[in-house]
Design an enzyme around this catalytic site. Structure first.
Site, mmCIF file in Angstrom:
data_model
loop_
_atom_site.group_PDB
_atom_site.id
_atom_site.type_symbol
_atom_site.label_atom_id
_atom_site.label_comp_id
_atom_site.label_asym_id
_atom_site.label_seq_id
_atom_site.Cartn_x
_atom_site.Cartn_y
_atom_site.Cartn_z
ATOM 1 N N GLU A 195 41.928 34.037 32.324
ATOM 2 C CA GLU A 195 42.919 35.094 32.096
ATOM 3 C C GLU A 195 42.244 36.391 31.660
ATOM 4 O O GLU A 195 42.623 37.478 32.105
ATOM 5 C CB GLU A 195 43.938 34.644 31.044
ATOM 6 C CG GLU A 195 44.814 33.480 31.476
ATOM 7 C CD GLU A 195 45.826 33.835 32.548
ATOM 8 O OE1 GLU A 195 45.888 35.010 32.947
ATOM 9 O OE2 GLU A 195 46.554 32.938 32.997
ATOM 10 N N ASP A 340 45.269 27.333 43.165
ATOM 11 C CA ASP A 340 45.595 28.430 44.074
ATOM 12 C C ASP A 340 44.470 29.449 44.287
ATOM 13 O O ASP A 340 43.976 29.637 45.395
ATOM 14 C CB ASP A 340 46.871 29.133 43.612
ATOM 15 C CG ASP A 340 46.829 29.520 42.125
ATOM 16 O OD1 ASP A 340 45.903 29.101 41.414
ATOM 17 O OD2 ASP A 340 47.749 30.238 41.678
ATOM 18 N N GLU A 444 59.865 27.987 38.448
ATOM 19 C CA GLU A 444 58.436 27.697 38.311
ATOM 20 C C GLU A 444 58.042 26.459 39.122
ATOM 21 O O GLU A 444 56.950 26.393 39.671
ATOM 22 C CB GLU A 444 58.093 27.503 36.838
ATOM 23 C CG GLU A 444 56.611 27.433 36.532
ATOM 24 C CD GLU A 444 55.905 28.772 36.662
ATOM 25 O OE1 GLU A 444 54.725 28.854 36.289
ATOM 26 O OE2 GLU A 444 56.521 29.754 37.150
ATOM 27 N N GLU A 463 54.048 36.478 43.273
ATOM 28 C CA GLU A 463 53.467 35.897 44.483
ATOM 29 C C GLU A 463 54.324 36.084 45.725
ATOM 30 O O GLU A 463 53.811 36.363 46.818
ATOM 31 C CB GLU A 463 53.162 34.409 44.252
ATOM 32 C CG GLU A 463 51.928 34.139 43.429
ATOM 33 C CD GLU A 463 52.117 34.409 41.939
ATOM 34 O OE1 GLU A 463 51.113 34.527 41.211
ATOM 35 O OE2 GLU A 463 53.290 34.499 41.499
ATOM 36 N N THR A 549 43.142 38.707 42.478
ATOM 37 C CA THR A 549 44.243 37.763 42.272
ATOM 38 C C THR A 549 45.239 38.272 41.241
ATOM 39 O O THR A 549 46.354 37.759 41.158
ATOM 40 C CB THR A 549 43.700 36.378 41.862
ATOM 41 O OG1 THR A 549 44.739 35.395 41.985
ATOM 42 C CG2 THR A 549 43.168 36.397 40.434
#
Length: 621
Positions: A195, A340, A444, A463, A549
């Site tokens: 993160e 992902d 989610e 996304e 990302t």
């Protein structure tokens, strides 16, 4: 009484046929040649025209979908198909597009201004109570908060390049000066390496690249007397993250690090594939800007270590691994949480750095995904059978592990666009959009067999918007502008709060949580804005950019293709490892991956009968 005997006879005949059909798989397993979902979806309704001949393989006794569908009546019909055509086809008025662009910019401005007024210098905004939020110092085990919030004005940093992309030079310059003057990473904060890398390190590098770009495509974003401060800050942060890569027997990093003290003594030895394997873009950019190979080397070593642990049988990777033993703790292989961005960064690392090994790994990974995760008919826009979907399987056997997908998987159509597999991207995107239409958000986790959310919250994730934007750029089909309009309207209707935009606690009940994650400003608003801003410099000929990302903008240019490995590999081997632009063509494995033809520009990207099939599949109709 003859009619009663007739009805009874027909009923008995039907029951007999159902029993026979139920026994067929056991009596003749070789007849099941097509790859199908373990729980069947309804077949697509017929296109307008002559009735299709009935086939027994479209009947699935025992399916929960079929009982309700048959009670509703016909599966097809031109009238229903015309509804899709009327709603989505044709040109999109430029005036409406301009209003939506301004609405997206206004959405960002309201969230950003609310953060600056009520939350700065804390990390996040609580939009319901109009206050700031930082790490949970009273509960170190609250990883949902502490993994992300490091007491370093996260939301301000994460939003820097969005200000530039929207052309707000005065606020961008002001924000950069605030970051330089007020933010320090010398904090007793334990954060997740992943993160901190994608949200903070990536944004600092993106803003530095924008400031120092001689072309200044977004307007004058230069900073008076700028002395590479953001690059120095990125370097300082990365050095503080490096202890995570030490003392691991595999080279796979620890998941968390204390910015002042290093790896905590009670740190876990388990990490997810995406968390450990999605650091190469940011660390590689930093290394190449500094001329110091250390950062790219540790990130690349982690990727190679994970890659070496893939299954010999399927070629798949799991989602959780022990960094000391290399044993897979989580054996699920999928495209969502935990996996992902690992696949995303294999491709994007190649695009940015041109290292052939990254392309080769991505090629193999994509092929294995197609072979073991993809279910449904072979072609997106033709043929019979279930619509394409990527499911979660056991990494060693390829067998289905569960019947849910998560919202993070909605990034995958966008990745498919980058490799030219546009047709498959169209179909997968339509599935996530159908879920959005049903709830006004993406839960989610969604159970496609039960047609219901398994985990019902929506934290303003980007996304689906990202894939919508990239599909529009690839096809220029107005359908995706309609999708963006739907998303924008849903966010305004269901998530807008007193001070900003709030996480949906439950997508059905529309209850809110008091949190606005930083990616709402760095990604969700940015992609919505770019979808409607046709004239943005990012879209102009000659400008080459890539999104990280976290949605941060980085230029694709030759300075990032200068290798730092001369001291490790001979020159001939380095030359062989460098990819050519044409190499990306090798990624188009699907026979239906050609660019969408111009004649389909104003038609539905997915035929009406297939759209209706997907809408039924998620319980929308």
């Amino acid at each position: 009484m003859q009619w009663r005997s007739l009805v009874l006879g027909l009923l008995l005949l039907r029951l007999g046929l159902q029993a026979l059909l139920a026994l067929l798989p056991a009596l003749a397993p070789g007849l099941c040649l097509r790859r199908r979902f373990p729980f069947p979806f309804p077949p697509p309704p017929a296109l307008p025209g002559p009735p299709a001949a009935a086939t027994t393989d479209t009947i699935h006794p025992g399916s929960s979908h079929w009982g309700s569908l048959l009670r509703r009546g016909s599966l097809g019909g031109a009238a229903g198909d015309d509804d899709y055509e009327r709603r989505y086809s044709g040109a999109f008025p430029p005036q409406l597009r301009a209003r939506l662009r301004d609405a997206a910019r206004g959405m960002f401005a309201f969230g950003y201004d609310s953060y600056m007024q009520h939350a700065f210098p804390r990390d996040e905004l609580d939009p319901l109570h109009c206050r700031g939020r930082g790490p949970d110092l009273h509960d170190p085990s609250n990883l949902n908060i502490n993994d992300v919030l490091g007491n370093y004005s996260l939301t301000l940093i994460d939003a820097l390049d969005t200000l530039a992309v929207m052309g707000n030079s005065s606020e961008f310059q002001k924000a950069v000066k605030l970051v330089i003057d007020t933010v320090s990473f010398d904090k007793d904060s334990t954060v997740q390496v992943f993160e901190a890398t994608i949200r903070v390190l990536g944004s600092l590098l993106s803003a530095h690249i924008i400031i120092t770009d001689s072309r200044q495509p977004f307007g004058d974003m230069t900073i008076k007397d700028y002395d590479n401060e953001l690059l120095h800050m990125a370097h300082d942060l990365a050095v503080r993250l490096l202890p995570a890569f030490e003392n691991t027997k595999t080279g796979i990093p620890y998941p968390r690090v204390n910015l002042k003290k290093g790896v905590p003594p009670d740190s876990h030895n388990e990490t997810c594939t995406a968390g450990a394997g999605s650091l190469l873009v940011e660390f590689g950019i930093l290394s190449r800007l500094l001329g110091d190979s250390t950062f790219e080397w540790v990130a690349r070593r982690a990727v190679k270590a994970l890659w070496s642990l893939r299954s010999n049988n399927t070629g798949l990777l799991g989602n959780v691994v022990n960094i000391q033993t290399g044993h897979w703790v989580g054996k699920q292989s999928g495209l969502g949480a935990g996996s992902d961005s690992f696949y995303e960064y294999l491709l994007k690392s190649y695009i940015l750095f041109g290292e052939r090994e990254d392309l080769e790994m991505f090629n193999d990974a994509y092929r294995n995904i197609q072979n073991h995760l993809r279910r449904g008919r072979e072609a997106c826009n033709e043929g019979e059978g279930d619509p394409p979907l990527y499911v979660n399987v056991n990494m060693f056997t390829g067998q289905l592990m569960n019947t849910w997908i998560d919202s993070l998987q909605a990034f995958f159509p966008g990745l498919q666009v980058l490799i030219g597999d546009v047709e498959d991207a169209i179909c997968l995107h339509a599935f996530y959009y159908a879920i959005w239409k049903r709830y006004g958000a993406l839960p989610e986790r969604y159970n496609w067999q039960l047609q219901a959310p398994d985990v019902p919250f929506y934290p303003l994730r980007p996304e689906l918007v990202e894939s919508t934007y990239l599909l529009y750029q690839a096809t220029k089909n107005p359908f995706y502008l309609h999708v963006g309009m739907d998303i924008l309207q849903s966010l305004e209707k269901y998530t807008k709060a007193k001070c900003g935009y709030a996480t949906l606690h439950h997508v059905v009940e529309k209850t809110k949580e008091d949190r606005m994650e930083s990616f709402f400003l760095s990604e969700t608003c940015k992609y919505l804005y770019l979808l409607f801003d046709e004239e943005n410099p990012l879209h102009q000929s000659g400008n080459k950019y890539m999104f990280t990302t976290e949605g941060h903008v980085v230029s694709v240019d030759e300075r990032f293709r200068t290798s730092l490995w001369q001291d490790i590999l001979p020159a001939a081997e380095l030359s062989a490892q460098k990819g050519r632009p044409s190499d990306l063509r090798a990624l188009n494995f699907s026979s239906n991956c050609n660019r969408v033809p111009d004649e389909r520009r104003y038609l539905l990207p997915l035929k009406s009968n297939y759209m209706r099939q997907i809408d039924r599949m998620v319980g929308l109709i």
